[in-house]
Design a protein around this motif. Structure first.
Motif, PDB file in Angstrom:
ATOM      1  N   TYR A  49       0.833  -1.202   0.000  1.00  0.00           N
ATOM      2  CA  TYR A  49       0.000   0.000   0.000  1.00  0.00           C
ATOM      3  C   TYR A  49       0.870   1.256   0.000  1.00  0.00           C
ATOM      4  CZ  TYR A  49      -3.825  -3.069   1.604  1.00  0.00           C
ATOM      5  OH  TYR A  49      -4.760  -4.064   1.735  1.00  0.00           O
ATOM      6  N   MET A  50       1.916   1.245   0.840  1.00  0.00           N
ATOM      7  CA  MET A  50       2.799   2.412   0.929  1.00  0.00           C
ATOM      8  C   MET A  50       3.564   2.621  -0.367  1.00  0.00           C
ATOM      9  SD  MET A  50       2.739   4.557   3.214  1.00  0.00           S
ATOM     10  CE  MET A  50       3.702   5.873   2.534  1.00  0.00           C
ATOM     11  N   ALA A  51       4.070   1.540  -0.955  1.00  0.00           N
ATOM     12  CA  ALA A  51       4.791   1.656  -2.225  1.00  0.00           C
ATOM     13  C   ALA A  51       3.859   2.171  -3.318  1.00  0.00           C
ATOM     14  CB  ALA A  51       5.393   0.317  -2.623  1.00  0.00           C
ATOM     15  N   ALA A  52       2.615   1.703  -3.313  1.00  0.00           N
ATOM     16  CA  ALA A  52       1.640   2.180  -4.305  1.00  0.00           C
ATOM     17  C   ALA A  52       1.392   3.677  -4.122  1.00  0.00           C
ATOM     18  CB  ALA A  52       0.335   1.397  -4.179  1.00  0.00           C
ATOM     19  N   TRP A  53       1.262   4.111  -2.878  1.00  0.00           N
ATOM     20  CA  TRP A  53       1.051   5.528  -2.608  1.00  0.00           C
ATOM     21  C   TRP A  53       2.231   6.347  -3.128  1.00  0.00           C
ATOM     22  CZ3 TRP A  53       3.666   9.284   0.045  1.00  0.00           C
ATOM     23  CH2 TRP A  53       2.970  10.480   0.270  1.00  0.00           C
ATOM     24  N   ARG A  54       3.454   5.866  -2.830  1.00  0.00           N
ATOM     25  CA  ARG A  54       4.638   6.580  -3.315  1.00  0.00           C
ATOM     26  C   ARG A  54       4.694   6.592  -4.836  1.00  0.00           C
ATOM     27  NH1 ARG A  54       6.968   3.713   1.131  1.00  0.00           N
ATOM     28  NH2 ARG A  54       7.860   2.196  -0.299  1.00  0.00           N
ATOM     29  N   LEU A  55       4.342   5.481  -5.459  1.00  0.00           N
ATOM     30  CA  LEU A  55       4.326   5.393  -6.921  1.00  0.00           C
ATOM     31  C   LEU A  55       3.320   6.388  -7.501  1.00  0.00           C
ATOM     32  CD1 LEU A  55       5.425   3.817  -9.390  1.00  0.00           C
ATOM     33  CD2 LEU A  55       3.526   2.245  -9.086  1.00  0.00           C
ATOM     34  N   GLU A  56       2.133   6.429  -6.924  1.00  0.00           N
ATOM     35  CA  GLU A  56       1.088   7.345  -7.400  1.00  0.00           C
ATOM     36  C   GLU A  56       1.449   8.812  -7.175  1.00  0.00           C
ATOM     37  OE1 GLU A  56      -3.005   4.848  -6.935  1.00  0.00           O
ATOM     38  OE2 GLU A  56      -2.014   5.444  -5.078  1.00  0.00           O
ATOM     39  N   ASN A  57       2.312   9.066  -6.220  1.00  0.00           N
ATOM     40  CA  ASN A  57       2.687  10.446  -5.898  1.00  0.00           C
ATOM     41  C   ASN A  57       4.048  10.850  -6.444  1.00  0.00           C
ATOM     42  OD1 ASN A  57       0.555  11.789  -4.063  1.00  0.00           O
ATOM     43  ND2 ASN A  57       0.654   9.660  -3.398  1.00  0.00           N
ATOM     44  N   GLY A  58       4.576  10.061  -7.387  1.00  0.00           N
ATOM     45  CA  GLY A  58       5.758  10.463  -8.129  1.00  0.00           C
ATOM     46  C   GLY A  58       7.101  10.154  -7.499  1.00  0.00           C
ATOM     47  N   TYR A  59       7.128   9.445  -6.389  1.00  0.00           N
ATOM     48  CA  TYR A  59       8.393   9.162  -5.720  1.00  0.00           C
ATOM     49  C   TYR A  59       9.312   8.246  -6.528  1.00  0.00           C
ATOM     50  CZ  TYR A  59       6.779  11.326  -1.391  1.00  0.00           C
ATOM     51  OH  TYR A  59       6.332  12.221  -0.461  1.00  0.00           O
ATOM     52  N   TYR A  60       8.755   7.467  -7.445  1.00  0.00           N
ATOM     53  CA  TYR A  60       9.549   6.538  -8.230  1.00  0.00           C
ATOM     54  C   TYR A  60       9.657   6.937  -9.703  1.00  0.00           C
ATOM     55  CZ  TYR A  60       9.035   3.438  -4.201  1.00  0.00           C
ATOM     56  OH  TYR A  60       9.059   2.899  -2.933  1.00  0.00           O
ATOM     57  N   ASP A  61       9.276   8.146 -10.029  1.00  0.00           N
ATOM     58  CA  ASP A  61       9.305   8.588 -11.431  1.00  0.00           C
ATOM     59  C   ASP A  61      10.689   8.437 -12.055  1.00  0.00           C
ATOM     60  OD1 ASP A  61       6.631   9.167 -11.282  1.00  0.00           O
ATOM     61  OD2 ASP A  61       6.875  11.352 -11.355  1.00  0.00           O
ATOM     62  N   HIS A  62      11.720   8.614 -11.271  1.00  0.00           N
ATOM     63  CA  HIS A  62      13.082   8.516 -11.805  1.00  0.00           C
ATOM     64  C   HIS A  62      13.478   7.077 -12.145  1.00  0.00           C
ATOM     65  CE1 HIS A  62      13.516   7.646  -7.548  1.00  0.00           C
ATOM     66  NE2 HIS A  62      14.690   7.095  -7.808  1.00  0.00           N
TER      67      HIS A  62
END
Length: 67
Positions: A49-62
């Motif tokens: 859930y936390m990883a999905a939230w970070r993914l949806e909020n651009g934390y993994y865009d790089h």
């Protein structure tokens, strides 16, 4: 901090988000099993859930290529 997510794992999470929408609404046993089937990695639902939230909020865009 937990284990780092691989690019393959982030793609799997993105696949699950596209399938279900926000992962908060997915039953934990279903989420964990589908994630394992996609990646071969065991992760608990809270971490997903936390990883999905970070993914949806651009934390993994790089890490992910822009589609």
């Amino acid at each position: 901090m937990g284990k780092t997510y691989s690019e393959e794992e982030l793609h799997a999470i993105n696949t699950l988000i596209r399938k279900y929408g926000h992962l908060t609404y997915v039953k934990t046993s279903i989420l964990e099993e589908e994630y394992y089937q996609l990646t071969g990695v065991h992760r608990v639902s809270g971490a997903l859930y936390m990883a999905a939230w970070r993914l949806e909020n651009g934390y993994y865009d790089h890490l992910l290529p822009v589609a």
